[in-house]
Design a protein around this motif. Structure first.
Motif, mmCIF file in Angstrom:
data_model
loop_
_atom_site.group_PDB
_atom_site.id
_atom_site.type_symbol
_atom_site.label_atom_id
_atom_site.label_comp_id
_atom_site.label_asym_id
_atom_site.label_seq_id
_atom_site.Cartn_x
_atom_site.Cartn_y
_atom_site.Cartn_z
ATOM 1 N N LEU A 1 67.595 -29.138 48.456
ATOM 2 C CA LEU A 1 69.088 -28.767 48.472
ATOM 3 C C LEU A 1 68.437 -27.194 47.166
ATOM 4 O O LEU A 1 67.793 -27.389 46.933
ATOM 5 C CB LEU A 1 70.083 -29.500 48.173
ATOM 6 N N ILE A 2 69.293 -26.070 47.598
ATOM 7 C CA ILE A 2 69.201 -25.221 47.236
ATOM 8 C C ILE A 2 70.728 -24.667 46.530
ATOM 9 O O ILE A 2 71.428 -24.273 46.948
ATOM 10 C CB ILE A 2 68.989 -23.597 47.322
ATOM 11 N N ALA A 3 70.842 -25.059 44.784
ATOM 12 C CA ALA A 3 72.020 -24.660 43.748
ATOM 13 C C ALA A 3 72.305 -23.823 43.642
ATOM 14 O O ALA A 3 71.323 -23.556 42.341
ATOM 15 C CB ALA A 3 72.842 -25.736 43.788
ATOM 16 N N GLY B 1 83.539 -29.770 37.647
ATOM 17 C CA GLY B 1 82.394 -31.530 37.935
ATOM 18 C C GLY B 1 81.591 -30.954 38.838
ATOM 19 O O GLY B 1 81.254 -31.232 39.827
ATOM 20 N N LYS B 2 81.666 -29.425 38.978
ATOM 21 C CA LYS B 2 80.227 -29.004 39.612
ATOM 22 C C LYS B 2 79.367 -29.327 39.588
ATOM 23 O O LYS B 2 79.000 -28.908 41.013
ATOM 24 C CB LYS B 2 80.610 -27.148 39.089
ATOM 25 N N SER B 3 78.643 -29.998 38.888
ATOM 26 C CA SER B 3 77.391 -30.298 38.759
ATOM 27 C C SER B 3 76.878 -31.782 39.326
ATOM 28 O O SER B 3 76.004 -31.847 40.449
ATOM 29 C CB SER B 3 76.576 -30.838 37.312
ATOM 30 N N ILE B 4 78.285 -32.288 39.524
ATOM 31 C CA ILE B 4 77.819 -33.862 40.558
ATOM 32 C C ILE B 4 78.069 -33.221 41.961
ATOM 33 O O ILE B 4 76.966 -34.184 42.304
ATOM 34 C CB ILE B 4 79.070 -34.040 40.015
ATOM 35 N N CYS B 5 78.546 -32.160 41.669
ATOM 36 C CA CYS B 5 77.842 -31.432 43.544
ATOM 37 C C CYS B 5 76.998 -31.726 44.050
ATOM 38 O O CYS B 5 76.641 -31.679 45.584
ATOM 39 C CB CYS B 5 79.471 -30.813 44.078
ATOM 40 N N PHE B 6 76.062 -31.508 43.644
ATOM 41 C CA PHE B 6 74.882 -30.509 43.894
ATOM 42 C C PHE B 6 74.124 -32.413 43.477
ATOM 43 O O PHE B 6 72.826 -32.042 43.639
ATOM 44 C CB PHE B 6 74.124 -29.416 43.305
ATOM 45 N N GLN B 7 74.120 -32.528 42.848
ATOM 46 C CA GLN B 7 73.208 -34.164 41.672
ATOM 47 C C GLN B 7 73.190 -34.879 42.758
ATOM 48 O O GLN B 7 72.489 -35.161 43.101
ATOM 49 C CB GLN B 7 73.695 -34.313 40.352
ATOM 50 N N ILE B 8 74.722 -35.699 42.773
ATOM 51 C CA ILE B 8 74.852 -36.878 43.494
ATOM 52 C C ILE B 8 74.128 -36.510 44.990
ATOM 53 O O ILE B 8 73.215 -37.111 45.750
ATOM 54 C CB ILE B 8 75.866 -37.404 44.313
ATOM 55 N N LYS C 1 63.174 -34.867 40.442
ATOM 56 C CA LYS C 1 64.274 -34.401 41.991
ATOM 57 C C LYS C 1 65.272 -32.776 41.835
ATOM 58 O O LYS C 1 65.823 -32.926 42.454
ATOM 59 C CB LYS C 1 65.737 -35.596 41.544
ATOM 60 N N PHE C 2 64.989 -32.251 39.994
ATOM 61 C CA PHE C 2 65.678 -31.385 39.582
ATOM 62 C C PHE C 2 65.113 -30.504 39.050
ATOM 63 O O PHE C 2 63.793 -30.759 37.788
ATOM 64 C CB PHE C 2 66.918 -32.056 38.833
ATOM 65 N N LEU C 3 64.322 -29.193 40.366
ATOM 66 C CA LEU C 3 64.036 -27.619 39.950
ATOM 67 C C LEU C 3 65.039 -26.790 38.718
ATOM 68 O O LEU C 3 65.852 -26.536 39.977
ATOM 69 C CB LEU C 3 62.860 -27.651 39.870
ATOM 70 N N TYR C 4 65.204 -26.616 37.953
ATOM 71 C CA TYR C 4 65.704 -25.481 37.241
ATOM 72 C C TYR C 4 65.693 -24.667 36.914
ATOM 73 O O TYR C 4 64.609 -24.655 36.411
ATOM 74 C CB TYR C 4 67.262 -26.172 35.899
ATOM 75 N N GLY D 1 62.322 -35.538 48.230
ATOM 76 C CA GLY D 1 62.982 -34.133 47.739
ATOM 77 C C GLY D 1 63.419 -34.775 46.614
ATOM 78 O O GLY D 1 64.305 -34.768 45.428
ATOM 79 N N ILE D 2 63.153 -32.756 46.198
ATOM 80 C CA ILE D 2 63.477 -32.102 44.939
ATOM 81 C C ILE D 2 64.516 -30.430 44.971
ATOM 82 O O ILE D 2 64.654 -30.139 46.494
ATOM 83 C CB ILE D 2 62.605 -31.383 43.970
ATOM 84 N N CYS D 3 65.445 -30.823 43.940
ATOM 85 C CA CYS D 3 66.831 -29.830 44.972
ATOM 86 C C CYS D 3 66.675 -29.046 42.997
ATOM 87 O O CYS D 3 65.988 -28.881 42.629
ATOM 88 C CB CYS D 3 68.309 -30.445 43.839
ATOM 89 N N LEU D 4 66.611 -27.437 44.369
ATOM 90 C CA LEU D 4 66.374 -25.995 43.277
ATOM 91 C C LEU D 4 67.352 -25.583 42.608
ATOM 92 O O LEU D 4 67.999 -25.076 43.425
ATOM 93 C CB LEU D 4 65.606 -24.914 44.619
ATOM 94 N N VAL D 5 67.394 -26.398 41.374
ATOM 95 C CA VAL D 5 68.950 -25.496 40.329
ATOM 96 C C VAL D 5 68.773 -23.923 40.056
ATOM 97 O O VAL D 5 67.764 -24.011 39.247
ATOM 98 C CB VAL D 5 69.578 -26.359 39.665
#
Length: 631
Positions: free
Chosen positions: A133-135, A43-50, A108-111, A57-61
């Motif tokens: 956050l930068i994942a 469950g790695k993706s939950i660790c940055f999505q939540i 919320k997310f930019l991949y 702001g927005i999370c850069l993945v």
């Protein structure tokens, strides 16, 4: 952490976090650089999505896998969470619009892939986004000791300059101690918090069996464990062949490989997910985003390229916590085959230099020129023209791409697929009436024997060479056959695009990256050696071998792997088995499998006794592979 749990329940319908997820989320929310090593299915993706959803702001993945990015974006959008991925197929104008949406549209997310960060204008736009956050997914790609090193990942650390207060979260499922240290250094993580689940999967029995007849052993395993299974193979042809063989043996089987259309992939996947097919026969294209809890058995019948890949694929078994099996079947010729498959395609410096110079010649690029020039490129045609082996050439071009010397816009794929729609008798009749087409049709049928059963990838330049005709003549024949509804024929304009990122400097260009090529080749050899050691080591628990590889010490043997069960199994009485076999063979000649069925002993024990009897001149093997007493 009630807020985090509330988000988990609201969007993912789970009542509790998996191990370490909560701790990782807390670390990220405190602004700390974080390193999370969670095995497949952790469950790695939950660790940055939540944590991204909990903040403005927005999370850069950053992820190297286009399919995984698309899958995660689709899953987020299904949950009414605004997310976007900048993949290679998006044009610049559309990309500008998407980045505008990220800046002003409450996304919320930019991949994006690490290669995108190499475009200055994209980096400039990202610098102006409200990043929280930068994942970095698949973080092992940043390490030259990782199993999928990508030089573009080295650029990620530059984001530290622009976002010094924003936490980095590095995520991977497989990393040795050496790779972990390298990831921290290359990403410039500041006093990172480490979270690592054990690599031990206590409910998975790792099995390695040497067998004469793999299909027979697969049959036995699937009958004994009729629950959901995955069978991994190395290529597309094996996928189709083995799925067909299993269906003929009354198992419900489907298949999955990278050459299928999205519609076919989804259809076959759903058959398996919905329990309408017991087993899915797949290449390593299958697995991303797959989370089926009740997989009982994962079978490999050809050697994996490295332990990292094997661990990830085997780890798709038993996610419900119940006992499951990761079985690898091997036969004596497999080691030579694996060495041939994995090592003969590794280009050395001289080959790389030759490919680079020939590419420049092919596109008529003069010395000192070529920067930013773009060309369409057909791999088959290029290899045909210069008599290069296709896989080795592709590996060399891929290396040039990863070193940034040139860029490939997309993966190579077959340009033409076709299938005969009428019976072989009708095809013969057509050739007798149209003798001018006969040579070309015969060349196609001899090259692609399965072309009556399925859509088959078709190499135009190869058939031109085999039939001694021009490509245009073959295309004309194909067009006639399609018009008469003799074949189903699809031509796709799927050539790759190559962009040269540097001026042509021949030796200077290649000598600069030669050390990386040599290091990569040494790593590939070492990785295959580790696979061979895992398979051939007969005196160590298989689970312990896997843990050792990842730098983790086992406190005890697993008790359920192929090594451990030999320690607890009742000892075979070989004298009694020898007597029983001789009595059986007095009555009639039998194959080893028939003897095994009659004696109810393991294949290994039966083969051991038969070999002893052969060496003592008590038996002979007949041409039909049946054993009989020596007169």
């Amino acid at each position: 952490m009630q807020e985090a749990l509330g988000i988990l329940k609201k969007y993912w319908k789970h009542d509790a976090f998996r191990p370490l997820q909560n701790d990782i989320i807390n670390s990220v929310l405190s602004g700390q650089d974080t390193f999370a090593l969670l095995p497949t299915g952790g469950g790695k993706s939950i660790c940055f999505q939540i944590p991204a959803l909990m903040q403005e702001g927005i999370c850069l993945v950053i992820s190297p896998l286009v399919a995984l990015m698309k899958d995660q974006v689709a899953n987020l959008q299904k949950r009414d969470i605004k997310a976007v991925a900048l993949t290679g197929s998006i044009r610049s104008e559309e990309m500008i619009d998407l980045l505008d949406n990220c800046q002003f549209g409450n996304y919320k997310f930019l991949y994006l892939s690490p290669e995108r960060l190499q475009s200055d204008w994209i980096l400039e736009r990202i610098k102006n986004l409200p990043i929280n956050l930068i994942a970095i997914d698949e973080a092992h790609c940043v390490s030259q000791w990782g199993h999928d090193f990508r030089p573009a990942y080295l650029k990620i650390s530059e984001l530290k300059k622009h976002f010094p207060k924003i936490p980095f979260l590095a995520l991977t499922a497989t990393a040795t101690a050496r790779v972990k240290d390298d990831i921290v250094a290359q990403l410039q993580l500041q006093k990172p918090q480490f979270f690592q689940q054990s690599f031990a999967r206590n409910n998975i029995a790792y099995m390695v069996f040497e067998v004469e007849d793999k299909l027979h052993r697969i049959q036995q395993i699937l009958k004994k464990n009729p629950e959901s299974s995955i069978l991994y193979v190395r290529n597309r042809k094996s996928c189709l062949d083995i799925a067909a063989q299993l269906n003929s043996l009354n198992f419900k089987a489907t298949y999955y490989h990278g050459g299928l259309s999205p519609k076919e992939k989804d259809k076959n996947m759903q058959l398996w997910m919905n329990e309408e097919a017991q087993v899915i026969v797949a290449t390593n294209a299958f697995g991303m985003g797959i989370d089926k809890a009740n997989v009982k058995t994962v079978l490999h019948i050809q050697y994996p390229e490295n332990i990292e890949n094997y661990y990830q694929e085997a780890g798709r078994a038993g996610r419900n916590g119940e006992k499951a099996f990761a079985v690898l079947l091997t036969s004596p010729s497999d080691a030579l085959q694996a060495k041939s498959q994995f090592l003969t395609i590794l280009p050395n410096t001289d080959f790389l230099k030759t490919i680079y110079i020939k590419l420049c010649t092919y596109f008529q690029i003069a010395y000192g020129e070529g920067i930013n020039e773009q060309f369409t490129f057909n791999l088959n045609h290029f290899c045909q023209k210069y008599s290069f082996p296709i896989l080795k050439t592709y590996t060399a071009i891929q290396f040039l791409d990863r070193q940034g010397i040139l860029s490939l816009s997309q993966e190579f794929s077959e340009k033409i697929t076709l299938q005969f729609l009428i019976s072989s008798k009708e095809v013969i009749r057509y050739m007798s009436l149209n003798p001018n087409d006969e040579e070309i049709i015969l060349a196609i049928l001899r090259t692609y024997p399965g072309i009556y059963e399925m859509q088959t990838a078709f190499n135009l330049s190869l058939i031109a060479k085999k039939s001694n005709h021009k490509e245009a003549e073959i295309q004309a024949v194909l067009a006639r056959l399609k018009e008469k509804e003799i074949i189903d024929y699809h031509a796709k304009n799927n050539d790759a695009t190559i962009i040269f990122n540097e001026v042509r400097e021949d030796e200077r260009t290649i000598n600069r990256v030669a050390k990386y090529l040599e290091k990569q080749n040494r790593l590939k050899i070492a990785q295959l050696d580790a696979v061979l050691f895992y398979i051939n080591e007969k005196k160590t628990c298989k689970s312990t071998l896997i843990l050792d590889y990842f730098g983790e010490k086992a406190t005890k043997n697993c008790g359920i792997c192929s090594y451990c069960i030999t320690k607890t199994a009742k000892k075979t009485n070989y004298n009694l088995l020898t007597k029983t076999i001789l009595e059986l063979l007095e009555k009639e000649a039998l194959s080893s499998r028939e003897i095994q069925n009659n004696t109810k002993n393991t294949a290994d024990d039966v083969i051991f006794v038969l070999q002893e009897l052969l060496e003592n001149n008590k038996l002979i093997i007949q041409p039909n592979n049946k054993y009989t007493l020596k007169s």
